[in-house]
Design a protein around this motif. Sequence first.
Motif, PDB file in Angstrom:
ATOM      1  N   ILE A 138     -36.354 -49.674  70.320  1.00  0.00           N
ATOM      2  CA  ILE A 138     -36.148 -49.877  68.991  1.00  0.00           C
ATOM      3  C   ILE A 138     -37.601 -49.933  68.316  1.00  0.00           C
ATOM      4  O   ILE A 138     -38.285 -50.636  68.923  1.00  0.00           O
ATOM      5  CB  ILE A 138     -35.277 -51.153  68.632  1.00  0.00           C
ATOM      6  CG1 ILE A 138     -33.778 -50.892  69.054  1.00  0.00           C
ATOM      7  CG2 ILE A 138     -35.486 -51.229  67.110  1.00  0.00           C
ATOM      8  CD1 ILE A 138     -33.110 -51.882  69.356  1.00  0.00           C
ATOM      9  N   LEU A 173     -40.344 -50.613  65.911  1.00  0.00           N
ATOM     10  CA  LEU A 173     -40.669 -51.415  64.800  1.00  0.00           C
ATOM     11  C   LEU A 173     -41.941 -51.119  64.121  1.00  0.00           C
ATOM     12  O   LEU A 173     -42.969 -50.775  64.895  1.00  0.00           O
ATOM     13  CB  LEU A 173     -40.578 -53.113  65.435  1.00  0.00           C
ATOM     14  CG  LEU A 173     -39.366 -53.345  66.160  1.00  0.00           C
ATOM     15  CD1 LEU A 173     -39.503 -54.787  66.548  1.00  0.00           C
ATOM     16  CD2 LEU A 173     -38.124 -53.273  65.286  1.00  0.00           C
ATOM     17  N   LYS A 224     -37.502 -52.288  60.278  1.00  0.00           N
ATOM     18  CA  LYS A 224     -37.203 -51.339  61.407  1.00  0.00           C
ATOM     19  C   LYS A 224     -36.908 -50.225  60.619  1.00  0.00           C
ATOM     20  O   LYS A 224     -36.001 -50.382  59.563  1.00  0.00           O
ATOM     21  CB  LYS A 224     -35.940 -51.837  61.946  1.00  0.00           C
ATOM     22  CG  LYS A 224     -35.227 -50.839  62.977  1.00  0.00           C
ATOM     23  CD  LYS A 224     -34.047 -51.355  63.393  1.00  0.00           C
ATOM     24  CE  LYS A 224     -33.301 -50.133  64.227  1.00  0.00           C
ATOM     25  NZ  LYS A 224     -32.949 -48.918  63.416  1.00  0.00           N
ATOM     26  N   LEU A 259     -34.658 -47.290  59.279  1.00  0.00           N
ATOM     27  CA  LEU A 259     -33.033 -46.775  59.567  1.00  0.00           C
ATOM     28  C   LEU A 259     -33.005 -45.539  59.464  1.00  0.00           C
ATOM     29  O   LEU A 259     -32.265 -44.819  60.302  1.00  0.00           O
ATOM     30  CB  LEU A 259     -32.417 -47.385  58.116  1.00  0.00           C
ATOM     31  CG  LEU A 259     -32.640 -49.126  58.099  1.00  0.00           C
ATOM     32  CD1 LEU A 259     -31.838 -49.612  56.887  1.00  0.00           C
ATOM     33  CD2 LEU A 259     -31.810 -49.661  59.499  1.00  0.00           C
ATOM     34  N   VAL A 269     -35.509 -51.598  56.730  1.00  0.00           N
ATOM     35  CA  VAL A 269     -34.862 -52.972  56.516  1.00  0.00           C
ATOM     36  C   VAL A 269     -35.900 -53.929  56.833  1.00  0.00           C
ATOM     37  O   VAL A 269     -36.612 -53.775  58.154  1.00  0.00           O
ATOM     38  CB  VAL A 269     -33.742 -53.390  57.404  1.00  0.00           C
ATOM     39  CG1 VAL A 269     -33.603 -53.097  58.675  1.00  0.00           C
ATOM     40  CG2 VAL A 269     -33.069 -54.698  56.627  1.00  0.00           C
ATOM     41  N   THR A 270     -36.292 -55.035  56.167  1.00  0.00           N
ATOM     42  CA  THR A 270     -37.404 -56.162  56.817  1.00  0.00           C
ATOM     43  C   THR A 270     -36.669 -56.843  57.489  1.00  0.00           C
ATOM     44  O   THR A 270     -35.554 -57.283  57.642  1.00  0.00           O
ATOM     45  CB  THR A 270     -37.605 -57.024  55.394  1.00  0.00           C
ATOM     46  OG1 THR A 270     -36.266 -57.445  54.882  1.00  0.00           O
ATOM     47  CG2 THR A 270     -38.382 -56.299  54.435  1.00  0.00           C
ATOM     48  N   PHE A 294     -25.749 -58.442  62.491  1.00  0.00           N
ATOM     49  CA  PHE A 294     -26.910 -58.039  62.331  1.00  0.00           C
ATOM     50  C   PHE A 294     -27.879 -58.866  63.134  1.00  0.00           C
ATOM     51  O   PHE A 294     -27.838 -60.118  63.396  1.00  0.00           O
ATOM     52  CB  PHE A 294     -27.121 -57.980  60.841  1.00  0.00           C
ATOM     53  CG  PHE A 294     -28.745 -57.765  60.451  1.00  0.00           C
ATOM     54  CD1 PHE A 294     -29.044 -56.472  60.525  1.00  0.00           C
ATOM     55  CD2 PHE A 294     -29.723 -58.715  60.294  1.00  0.00           C
ATOM     56  CE1 PHE A 294     -30.446 -56.045  59.945  1.00  0.00           C
ATOM     57  CE2 PHE A 294     -31.244 -58.462  60.251  1.00  0.00           C
ATOM     58  CZ  PHE A 294     -31.426 -57.018  59.955  1.00  0.00           C
ATOM     59  N   LEU A 330     -34.769 -57.430  65.312  1.00  0.00           N
ATOM     60  CA  LEU A 330     -34.774 -55.982  65.687  1.00  0.00           C
ATOM     61  C   LEU A 330     -34.361 -55.061  64.552  1.00  0.00           C
ATOM     62  O   LEU A 330     -34.142 -53.644  64.620  1.00  0.00           O
ATOM     63  CB  LEU A 330     -34.060 -55.556  66.994  1.00  0.00           C
ATOM     64  CG  LEU A 330     -34.821 -56.022  68.277  1.00  0.00           C
ATOM     65  CD1 LEU A 330     -33.765 -55.671  69.424  1.00  0.00           C
ATOM     66  CD2 LEU A 330     -36.054 -55.521  68.535  1.00  0.00           C
ATOM     67  N   GLY A 331     -33.436 -55.727  63.547  1.00  0.00           N
ATOM     68  CA  GLY A 331     -32.862 -54.794  62.642  1.00  0.00           C
ATOM     69  C   GLY A 331     -31.713 -53.955  63.035  1.00  0.00           C
ATOM     70  O   GLY A 331     -31.600 -52.938  62.345  1.00  0.00           O
ATOM     71  N   ILE A 332     -31.068 -54.287  63.956  1.00  0.00           N
ATOM     72  CA  ILE A 332     -30.014 -53.299  64.555  1.00  0.00           C
ATOM     73  C   ILE A 332     -28.739 -53.939  63.990  1.00  0.00           C
ATOM     74  O   ILE A 332     -28.397 -55.247  63.999  1.00  0.00           O
ATOM     75  CB  ILE A 332     -30.082 -53.254  65.775  1.00  0.00           C
ATOM     76  CG1 ILE A 332     -30.307 -54.366  66.694  1.00  0.00           C
ATOM     77  CG2 ILE A 332     -31.003 -51.960  66.415  1.00  0.00           C
ATOM     78  CD1 ILE A 332     -30.293 -54.248  68.145  1.00  0.00           C
TER      79      ILE A 332
END
Lengths: 334, 78
Positions: free
Chosen positions: A195, A197, A214, A216, A228-229, B15, B19-21
Amino acid sequence: MKIALSGLNNTDNPAPGIGVAKGLSGHELVGLSYDPNEPGIYQRIFERIFLMPYPSLGFEELHERLAYIKEKSGIEMVWPNLDAELPLYIKHQEQLHEMGLTTFLPTLEQFAMREKAKLATLCEELGILHPQTYMANSIEDVVDITRRIGFPLMIKGNYYKAYRANTLEEAIEHSYTIANEWGFPLLVQQIVEGIELNYAGVADGKLYGGFCIKKLTTTDIGKVWSAVTIRNEAMEALAHRFVEHTRWRGAFELEAIATNEGIYLIEINPRFPAWIGFSVDIGLNLPRMALALAMHETVEPKFSYPEQKMYVRYVDETVCDYAEFTKLLATKEL
Amino acid sequence: MLLDEMRIDENDVGFVPSLGITFQLNETGKRIVELLQEGRSKDEIVLALSQEFEADWKRVYRDVEDFFLKLKVYGLMQ
């Protein structure tokens, strides 16, 4: 404070200048551009616009142009935001200061430590994971490296552009695409699945502020379109470690991949990212913090920001007189 | 374990803040995550769900097993 800043492109391949300008509202801003087509020129953000000589022409040309701009508009600070121009500004900071222009940039040594080709060494020193990366000075080199690390992999320009290649044909095609525009060397990098970042920060020997996102959605070339924070302790620790180790001065962006094995650092940009306007909207105005540090003001470190705030880039339209465009083209200033 | 930090909102969207996933959960999935976050074992979760949903434990076991696999695939649990 009258500040001149570059990076006015505001298309789907945005530069950081417009986001930085957002954070500096209230100050008199002058736009420095390399192309009259950059949308930021026409967004009524800058009181004056000046076209700049390409960095490849060297410091003499830059010095002459900045002296002219200072005389014409009274700028007190120059704030470069583009990778290709940063080496010139960083190398000649002293001369810029002698001209009466404030800067807030890393040293040449700090800048060199995070170059793509040297990042593996820095990562070792920081004790952080890093994907295998090899420098290629020719297409033959690219082919050799692909045999060593296999597919998929990333083909990256030294300053700009990065493409994923799944086959040798794609690797060669992407290498030609980047090399034709930006030349060699290229970097061939192992792909780490995980993922992605990103962390944007401001430092002056120590970390004063920063936040993590991250992505989106991205454009075809990987530019953030929405994000998104988030709060990620490993990224925050990495940012502190990076700044303490290098004694970094200025803005920076860390690009990393979070995996089950840990964080892989894939790139360090020596400037704010194009999405830095996000920091302004979440109450962590990093450009303003950088300006205060540049002015040697007392700055309280700030790391608090709301989580799960969403950034959405969108397309806007504006209308101006065509004469503005032609005047800029003809006279190199507005 | 990433699952420990998962926050589930009123729309059953989970959420992971570091990691914002995000993950869309159904009612059962949400309940399994809640029970895991309480530190319950797989057997305890099967038993609890069988009672709460008045369902055959064998079927519940298969569903829980399947859900655990998905959690592992997404890297949310070891």
